[in-house]
Design an enzyme around this catalytic site. Sequence first.
Site, PDB file in Angstrom:
ATOM      1  N   TYR A  23      -1.289  -1.371  10.294  1.00  0.00           N
ATOM      2  CA  TYR A  23      -1.452  -1.460   8.833  1.00  0.00           C
ATOM      3  C   TYR A  23      -0.217  -0.913   8.113  1.00  0.00           C
ATOM      4  CZ  TYR A  23      -3.712  -1.259   4.241  1.00  0.00           C
ATOM      5  OH  TYR A  23      -4.023  -1.443   2.918  1.00  0.00           O
TER       6      TYR A  23
ATOM      7  N   SER B 193       0.854  -1.198   0.000  1.00  0.00           N
ATOM      8  CA  SER B 193       0.000   0.000   0.000  1.00  0.00           C
ATOM      9  C   SER B 193       0.881   1.236   0.000  1.00  0.00           C
ATOM     10  CB  SER B 193      -0.875   0.019   1.248  1.00  0.00           C
ATOM     11  OG  SER B 193      -1.556   1.246   1.357  1.00  0.00           O
TER      12      SER B 193
HETATM   13  N1  LIG Z   1      -8.764  -0.545  -1.537  1.00  0.00           N
HETATM   14  C1  LIG Z   1      -7.793   0.258  -1.205  1.00  0.00           C
HETATM   15  O1  LIG Z   1      -7.971   1.497  -1.138  1.00  0.00           O
HETATM   16  C2  LIG Z   1      -6.422  -0.317  -0.933  1.00  0.00           C
HETATM   17  C3  LIG Z   1      -5.335   0.574  -0.917  1.00  0.00           C
HETATM   18  C4  LIG Z   1      -4.066   0.066  -0.688  1.00  0.00           C
HETATM   19  C5  LIG Z   1      -3.870  -1.294  -0.488  1.00  0.00           C
HETATM   20  N2  LIG Z   1      -4.943  -2.126  -0.490  1.00  0.00           N
HETATM   21  C6  LIG Z   1      -4.684  -3.559  -0.266  1.00  0.00           C
HETATM   22  O2  LIG Z   1      -5.242  -4.303  -1.324  1.00  0.00           O
HETATM   23  C7  LIG Z   1      -5.516  -5.637  -0.886  1.00  0.00           C
HETATM   24  C8  LIG Z   1      -6.900  -6.047  -1.364  1.00  0.00           C
HETATM   25  O3  LIG Z   1      -7.868  -5.228  -0.740  1.00  0.00           O
HETATM   26  P1  LIG Z   1      -9.195  -4.725  -1.486  1.00  0.00           P
HETATM   27  O4  LIG Z   1      -9.121  -3.254  -1.555  1.00  0.00           O
HETATM   28  O5  LIG Z   1      -9.412  -5.479  -2.729  1.00  0.00           O
HETATM   29  O6  LIG Z   1     -10.276  -5.100  -0.358  1.00  0.00           O
HETATM   30  P2  LIG Z   1     -11.588  -6.016  -0.409  1.00  0.00           P
HETATM   31  O7  LIG Z   1     -12.412  -5.693  -1.598  1.00  0.00           O
HETATM   32  O8  LIG Z   1     -12.212  -5.862   0.939  1.00  0.00           O
HETATM   33  O9  LIG Z   1     -10.998  -7.505  -0.580  1.00  0.00           O
HETATM   34  C9  LIG Z   1     -10.255  -8.099   0.461  1.00  0.00           C
HETATM   35  C10 LIG Z   1     -10.050  -9.579   0.168  1.00  0.00           C
HETATM   36  O10 LIG Z   1      -9.290 -10.161   1.243  1.00  0.00           O
HETATM   37  C11 LIG Z   1      -9.941 -11.356   1.664  1.00  0.00           C
HETATM   38  N3  LIG Z   1      -9.684 -11.650   3.074  1.00  0.00           N
HETATM   39  C12 LIG Z   1      -9.866 -10.827   4.145  1.00  0.00           C
HETATM   40  N4  LIG Z   1      -9.596 -11.482   5.289  1.00  0.00           N
HETATM   41  C13 LIG Z   1      -9.231 -12.747   4.942  1.00  0.00           C
HETATM   42  C14 LIG Z   1      -8.848 -13.913   5.676  1.00  0.00           C
HETATM   43  N5  LIG Z   1      -8.824 -13.921   7.024  1.00  0.00           N
HETATM   44  N6  LIG Z   1      -8.536 -15.041   4.994  1.00  0.00           N
HETATM   45  C15 LIG Z   1      -8.596 -15.065   3.632  1.00  0.00           C
HETATM   46  N7  LIG Z   1      -8.953 -13.998   2.886  1.00  0.00           N
HETATM   47  C16 LIG Z   1      -9.274 -12.860   3.526  1.00  0.00           C
HETATM   48  C17 LIG Z   1     -11.440 -11.093   1.411  1.00  0.00           C
HETATM   49  O11 LIG Z   1     -12.124 -12.319   1.208  1.00  0.00           O
HETATM   50  P3  LIG Z   1     -13.143 -13.026   2.238  1.00  0.00           P
HETATM   51  O12 LIG Z   1     -13.798 -11.946   3.039  1.00  0.00           O
HETATM   52  O13 LIG Z   1     -14.079 -13.769   1.321  1.00  0.00           O
HETATM   53  O14 LIG Z   1     -12.276 -13.941   3.043  1.00  0.00           O
HETATM   54  C18 LIG Z   1     -11.374 -10.333   0.081  1.00  0.00           C
HETATM   55  O15 LIG Z   1     -11.323 -11.232  -0.990  1.00  0.00           O
HETATM   56  C19 LIG Z   1      -5.344  -5.624   0.642  1.00  0.00           C
HETATM   57  O16 LIG Z   1      -4.117  -6.215   0.969  1.00  0.00           O
HETATM   58  C20 LIG Z   1      -5.330  -4.145   0.985  1.00  0.00           C
HETATM   59  O17 LIG Z   1      -4.582  -3.881   2.139  1.00  0.00           O
HETATM   60  C21 LIG Z   1      -6.216  -1.678  -0.714  1.00  0.00           C
END
Ligand SMILES: NC(=O)c1ccc[n+]([C@@H]2O[C@H](COP(=O)([O-])OP(=O)(O)OC[C@H]3O[C@@H](n4cnc5c(N)ncnc54)[C@H](OP(=O)(O)O)[C@@H]3O)[C@@H](O)[C@H]2O)c1
Length: 269
Positions: free
Chosen positions: A154, A140
Site C-alpha cells: 500500500y 495517501s
Molecule cells: N479512507 C481513508 O482513510 C483513506 C486514507 C488515505 C487514502 N485513501 C484512499 O482513498 C481512495 C478511496 O478510498 P475510500 O476511503 O473512499 O474507500 P471506500 O469507501 O472503500 O471506496 C473505495 C472505492 O473503490 C472501489 N473499488 C475497489 N476495488 C475496485 C475494483 N477492483 N475495481 C473498481 N473499483 C474498485 C469501490 O467500489 P466497488 O466496491 O463498488 O467496486 C469503492 O467505490 C483509495 O484510493 C484509498 O487508498 C483512503
Amino acid sequence: MDRRLCLITGASAGIGAEFARQYAALGWDVALTARRKDRLEELATEIESKYGVHAICIVQDLARANSADKILSTLSEQDRHVDALVNNAGYGLPGTFFNTSWKSQAEFLRVLYTAPIELAHKVLPGMSDRGYGRIINVASLAGYAPGSNGHTLYASVKAGLIKFSESLNAECEALDGADIHCTALCPGFTYSEFHDVNGTREQMKSMNKRMWMEAGPVVKAGIDAVNRGQPVVVPGVVNKGLATLTRLMPEPLGRAIMRRQSRTIRRQD
Ligand SMILES: NC(=O)c1ccc[n+]([C@@H]2O[C@H](COP(=O)([O-])OP(=O)(O)OC[C@H]3O[C@@H](n4cnc5c(N)ncnc54)[C@H](OP(=O)(O)O)[C@@H]3O)[C@@H](O)[C@H]2O)c1
C-alpha cells in the site's frame, strides 16, 4: 454545448462518491465507475435530481486488464470526452505481504497503480488537443510515511502515485499554452468504507478522533489544489503536521515509530 465531464473511479462509496457530488455541484457532468452497479445508479439518480447534471454509470472491475479501454470506449460511444479524471478506486489488502497470494497482490497493483496510470495516459492526448485537463490521483499520507510492517504494498504504491503525479504535473506545465494539471491528493484517516473493507474497523475505533476527516474537506482540498496547479496536497491541519514531521524526522526514528504503530493499526495475519 456539452458540460465538462469528470470521470471518477471508485465512485460507489466514500471519497469517490464525494468527488462526484462536488464536481456535480460545480455544474460538471460525471462518469461514475466501480463494480457495484446498484450503488452507482443510486448515486447517479441523487446527483441528477439534486444538481441537474448528467451522470453516466460504467460498471467495471479495474483489476481486469482491459477495464481502462472499456471505460473510455463507453464514453466515446456516447460522444463524451474526459475533462477531469479522478483516479480514486482503492482498498487495503488485509494481511501481510508474505501471507497474501500473488493473485491478490497483482490485482491490487492493477487497481491502485497500473489502471490509474493507464487512464491518465489515455485521456491526456484529448486534454492536450482541447488545451484543458485535470487529473487527481488519490494517494495517501501513507505514501509519505516510513515503511511499516504490513502496509508493504500500500505505502509503496501510494508513494509511487505521489511521484508519478509530481512528474506528470511538471510534464503538463511544459505543454505549450495548455491548462492541464495533475495533483496527488494525500488524505490521512478519512470516514468512508475503507476500513470495513480491509477489516481494521475495530482497530480504528481506538484512534484519536482528531486524526479523522470527513470526505467533504478532503475532496475540496484536491479540487482546489489541481485548479491551482499544485502537484501534491495533504488535506487538514493534523495531516499536514504529520507529513511535515515525517519529512523532518531522522529516518531510523520514523521507522521505529511506524514499526510500533503497525501493531495497533494493521492486522498481522
Ligand atoms: N479512507 C481513508 O482513510 C483513506 C486514507 C488515505 C487514502 N485513501 C484512499 O482513498 C481512495 C478511496 O478510498 P475510500 O476511503 O473512499 O474507500 P471506500 O469507501 O472503500 O471506496 C473505495 C472505492 O473503490 C472501489 N473499488 C475497489 N476495488 C475496485 C475494483 N477492483 N475495481 C473498481 N473499483 C474498485 C469501490 O467500489 P466497488 O466496491 O463498488 O467496486 C469503492 O467505490 C483509495 O484510493 C484509498 O487508498 C483512503
